[in-house]
Design an enzyme around this catalytic site. Structure first.
Site, mmCIF file in Angstrom:
data_model
loop_
_atom_site.group_PDB
_atom_site.id
_atom_site.type_symbol
_atom_site.label_atom_id
_atom_site.label_comp_id
_atom_site.label_asym_id
_atom_site.label_seq_id
_atom_site.Cartn_x
_atom_site.Cartn_y
_atom_site.Cartn_z
ATOM 1 N N ASN A 161 0.807 -1.228 0.000
ATOM 2 C CA ASN A 161 0.000 0.000 0.000
ATOM 3 C C ASN A 161 0.840 1.277 0.000
ATOM 4 O O ASN A 161 0.454 2.267 -0.618
ATOM 5 C CB ASN A 161 -1.009 -0.015 1.151
ATOM 6 C CG ASN A 161 -0.360 -0.173 2.491
ATOM 7 O OD1 ASN A 161 0.754 -0.676 2.597
ATOM 8 N ND2 ASN A 161 -1.039 0.247 3.543
ATOM 9 N N GLU A 259 3.575 -4.925 12.393
ATOM 10 C CA GLU A 259 2.592 -3.842 12.199
ATOM 11 C C GLU A 259 1.537 -4.418 11.266
ATOM 12 O O GLU A 259 1.796 -4.653 10.090
ATOM 13 C CB GLU A 259 3.301 -2.630 11.596
ATOM 14 C CG GLU A 259 2.611 -1.327 11.942
ATOM 15 C CD GLU A 259 1.494 -1.012 10.978
ATOM 16 O OE1 GLU A 259 0.314 -1.256 11.345
ATOM 17 O OE2 GLU A 259 1.774 -0.544 9.874
ATOM 18 N N CYS A 293 -3.466 1.210 6.445
ATOM 19 C CA CYS A 293 -3.873 0.482 7.649
ATOM 20 C C CYS A 293 -4.495 1.427 8.680
ATOM 21 O O CYS A 293 -5.216 1.001 9.571
ATOM 22 C CB CYS A 293 -2.696 -0.290 8.237
ATOM 23 S SG CYS A 293 -1.260 0.737 8.515
ATOM 24 N N GLU A 472 7.111 1.370 16.198
ATOM 25 C CA GLU A 472 8.160 1.953 15.374
ATOM 26 C C GLU A 472 8.125 3.460 15.606
ATOM 27 O O GLU A 472 7.198 3.978 16.212
ATOM 28 C CB GLU A 472 7.899 1.638 13.896
ATOM 29 C CG GLU A 472 7.889 0.147 13.594
ATOM 30 C CD GLU A 472 7.730 -0.180 12.114
ATOM 31 O OE1 GLU A 472 6.612 -0.011 11.593
ATOM 32 O OE2 GLU A 472 8.719 -0.597 11.496
HETATM 33 O O1 TXE Z 1 -0.507 -8.859 2.817
HETATM 34 P P1 TXE Z 1 0.504 -9.946 3.206
HETATM 35 P P2 TXE Z 1 -1.234 -8.752 1.441
HETATM 36 C C1 TXE Z 1 -3.758 -6.319 5.060
HETATM 37 C C2 TXE Z 1 -5.012 -6.061 4.284
HETATM 38 C C3 TXE Z 1 -4.842 -6.876 3.064
HETATM 39 C C4 TXE Z 1 -4.212 -8.085 3.657
HETATM 40 C C5 TXE Z 1 -3.470 -8.895 2.702
HETATM 41 O O2 TXE Z 1 -6.112 -6.530 5.008
HETATM 42 O O3 TXE Z 1 -6.040 -7.165 2.413
HETATM 43 O O4 TXE Z 1 -3.329 -7.568 4.642
HETATM 44 O O5 TXE Z 1 -2.532 -8.106 1.973
HETATM 45 C C6 TXE Z 1 4.920 -11.041 2.601
HETATM 46 N N1 TXE Z 1 6.370 -15.087 5.398
HETATM 47 N N2 TXE Z 1 -2.711 -5.364 4.862
HETATM 48 O O6 TXE Z 1 -1.662 -10.012 0.800
HETATM 49 O O7 TXE Z 1 0.237 -11.200 2.460
HETATM 50 C C7 TXE Z 1 4.334 -10.546 1.297
HETATM 51 O O8 TXE Z 1 5.043 -11.045 0.196
HETATM 52 C C8 TXE Z 1 6.952 -13.893 5.234
HETATM 53 C C9 TXE Z 1 -2.447 -4.485 5.950
HETATM 54 O O9 TXE Z 1 -0.328 -7.914 0.629
HETATM 55 O O10 TXE Z 1 0.536 -9.963 4.682
HETATM 56 C C10 TXE Z 1 4.461 -9.045 1.467
HETATM 57 O O11 TXE Z 1 5.793 -8.635 1.187
HETATM 58 N N3 TXE Z 1 6.448 -12.911 4.466
HETATM 59 C C11 TXE Z 1 -1.187 -3.784 5.784
HETATM 60 C C12 TXE Z 1 4.159 -8.848 2.954
HETATM 61 O O12 TXE Z 1 4.396 -10.128 3.554
HETATM 62 C C13 TXE Z 1 5.293 -13.152 3.835
HETATM 63 C C14 TXE Z 1 -0.763 -3.403 4.442
HETATM 64 C C15 TXE Z 1 2.719 -8.430 3.258
HETATM 65 O O13 TXE Z 1 1.847 -9.336 2.590
HETATM 66 C C16 TXE Z 1 4.620 -14.380 3.974
HETATM 67 C C17 TXE Z 1 -1.066 -4.410 3.450
HETATM 68 C C18 TXE Z 1 5.211 -15.370 4.798
HETATM 69 N N4 TXE Z 1 4.653 -16.562 4.999
HETATM 70 C C19 TXE Z 1 -2.038 -5.322 3.684
HETATM 71 N N5 TXE Z 1 3.497 -14.317 3.258
HETATM 72 C C20 TXE Z 1 -0.853 -2.732 6.805
HETATM 73 N N6 TXE Z 1 -1.136 -2.962 8.079
HETATM 74 O O14 TXE Z 1 -0.270 -1.715 6.466
HETATM 75 C C21 TXE Z 1 3.441 -13.095 2.676
HETATM 76 N N7 TXE Z 1 4.544 -12.391 3.010
#
Ligand code: TXE
Length: 491
Positions: A161, A259, A293, A472
């Site tokens: 995001n 986070e 978020c 953070e």
């Molecule tokens: O997040 P992911 P996604 C929330 C929001 C969104 C949901 C999914 O609800 O719809 O999360 O988004 C990496 N081990 N937020 O699919 O999957 C992945 O490659 C280590 C809130 O993008 O959690 C990416 O680099 N890493 C949020 C990062 O984790 C792993 C902002 C985030 O991906 C992994 C974005 C694993 N097993 C989405 N699996 C906020 N709080 O700012 C995935 N990743």
């Protein structure tokens, strides 16, 4: 490097990893498609890296720690971060263009928020480490002083995001404190991380202090979290991914900062400054298409102004028009992917099934030409849902807000606290005592009063409950990215 080379990735080329100061392809030769979400067409290809690529990056980082980077002074590292900041700033327009293409966010937002804040993050932590002091506790017979030492190599895992902004928020303090990093940006938005690697190369940063490995979360992300020589993980992303990261890292006693998601309440009292509140709440609801978020997706409104507020709010939100993110005038861009748009759309459908009334949006906008295939969804306002419905309690992470009337302060607080998340809240009132009371009672890591997303880089940033672990920002980041070592000397 010519300024335009930052944009070369946006022409279908395969973006390399950055390991030990060199741009290298992934060892397996596999790649992933990176899409422009506004057009659903390929922008670039990124390496589908694997555990061997992570291994190479960790080896490069550990070599840097044993080499000149490990011996660098605070002032030298501060100079490096300032150089990174200055170079990004001098290419602000290209970075903004790249970020807007990759995420679908309006270029005006990337230009005014994402990239300037990334610059500010590098500058802030340069200043913080340059002026850093440590504790001293004197006893009658002894003197204690506490050093802050680097921890080792950190894995930095970031979401789609706010790609550069969140990566800089982790990279700057990690390097400031003398650690090395292996960064893995979201596979959906890899481009500005690669542009950042180009900056590290261009300014001749010590090889291996900053490494970048592209790929899937379940493969590269998981390998980083599992790697025994990664001493800590700073992760921003979804709550369920955070759970998995914690389950892997905690038994290895890694330092861990998580986070995660939010379902943030926006609490509007009848005594608010009406016009300012409409403006602020619109931004809090729909900035970056609701994909921050911190966005307030549950709007709690005191019943005595409910009807008047809702009609003014709907009118104001109606002025947000989905359009080409690259157009300077666009105030509402695309969502991150058609898959995510489908998820958001599913929640709008669910809202109707749960008894909600769609007051605005609830559909895909009709865009023409190459934007017709893009991941667009209109800003959507839904009333009439119970505060404990799924739409009002689950994180949608898109342009949908639900409206809920309340009668008393106590009821507002009860609704605000009735979800598993606790990241951010905003309170809109002219009554100072009420502002203090409500802010103190809302279960949230951060509360804004009569404003939203006003950031001071020194303050703690993070959430409670399912919104994460740790903070953070300012000294919180400096402490997370270092080990304290107390030395007690008998006098
Ligand atoms: O997040 P992911 P996604 C929330 C929001 C969104 C949901 C999914 O609800 O719809 O999360 O988004 C990496 N081990 N937020 O699919 O999957 C992945 O490659 C280590 C809130 O993008 O959690 C990416 O680099 N890493 C949020 C990062 O984790 C792993 C902002 C985030 O991906 C992994 C974005 C694993 N097993 C989405 N699996 C906020 N709080 O700012 C995935 N990743």
């Amino acid at each position: 490097m010519s300024p335009l080379s930052l944009l070369k990735h946006a022409s279908g080329e395969c973006v390399p990893n950055f390991v030990g100061g060199e741009f290298v392809p992934a060892t397996g030769g596999e790649w992933l498609e990176d899409l422009d979400p506004a057009r659903d067409i390929e922008l670039a290809r990124i390496p589908r890296s694997n555990s061997s690529d992570v291994e190479a990056a960790v080896r490069a980082a550990e070599a840097a720690r044993r080499g000149s980077w490990g011996k660098s002074s605070n002032a030298e590292r501060a100079d490096l971060l300032d150089a990174v900041a200055g170079t990004i700033e001098s290419r602000l327009e290209e970075f903004a263009h790249l970020e807007s293409l990759d995420t679908g966010k309006p270029i005006s937002l990337a230009r005014s928020v994402d990239i300037p804040r990334a610059v500010a993050n590098f500058r802030f932590f340069a200043g913080a480490v340059r002026h850093q002091s440590t504790d001293c506790h004197s006893m009658q017979s002894a003197l204690n002083y506490t050093l802050r030492k680097p921890v080792g190599t950190f894995g930095l895992i970031t979401p789609w995001n706010l790609p550069l902004y969140l990566l800089s928020w982790k990279t700057a303090p990690a390097l400031a404190m003398g650690n090395c990093v292996v960064a893995k940006p979201s596979e959906l938005t890899p481009l500005t991380a690669s542009a950042l690697a180009e900056i590290f190369a261009e300014i001749d940063a010590p090889a291996g202090c900053f490494n970048l490995v592209h790929g899937l979360g379940a493969e590269v992300g998981q390998s980083i979290v599992e790697h025994p020589q990664i001493a800590g993980i700073s992760f921003t992303g979804g709550t369920s991914t955070g759970k998995q990261v914690a389950a892997t890292a905690a038994p290895m006693f890694k330092k861990l900062s998580l986070e995660l998601g939010g379902k943030n309440p926006t609490i509007v009292f009848a005594d608010c400054d009406f016009d300012e509140t409409i403006e602020g709440v619109t931004r809090a609801s729909f900035a970056n298409q609701g994909q921050v978020c911190l966005c307030g997706s549950r709007l709690l409104i005191e019943r005595s102004i409910y009807d008047r507020f809702v009609s003014a709010f709907v009118e104001r939100v109606g002025a947000l028009h989905p359009g080409d993110p690259q157009d300077d005038k666009t105030n509402f861009g695309a969502l991150i992917s058609t898959g995510h748009r489908d998820k958001v759309e599913g929640y709008a459908q669910l809202a109707i099934e749960e008894g909600g009334e769609v007051l605005l949006g609830g559909k895909r906008p009709e865009l023409t030409g190459d934007l017709a295939a893009g991941a667009f969804y209109s800003p959507t306002v839904i009333a009439g849902l119970s505060p404990d419905s799924r739409c009002a309690t689950e994180e949608i992470f898109g342009p949908i807000v639900t409206l809920h009337p309340f009668d008393t302060e106590a009821e507002a607080i009860e609704i605000a606290n009735g979800v598993r998340y606790g990241l951010a809240a905003s309170v809109w009132t002219k009554d100072l005592k009420r502002a203090h009371r409500v802010s103190s009672e809302v279960e949230s890591g951060m509360v804004w009063v009569n404003t939203w997303l006003l950031r001071d880089l020194r303050v703690p940033f993070g959430g409670m409950k399912d919104s994460g672990v740790g903070r953070e920002g300012g000294r919180h980041s400096l402490e997370f990215f270092s080990e304290s070592r107390n030395i007690c000397i008998q006098l």
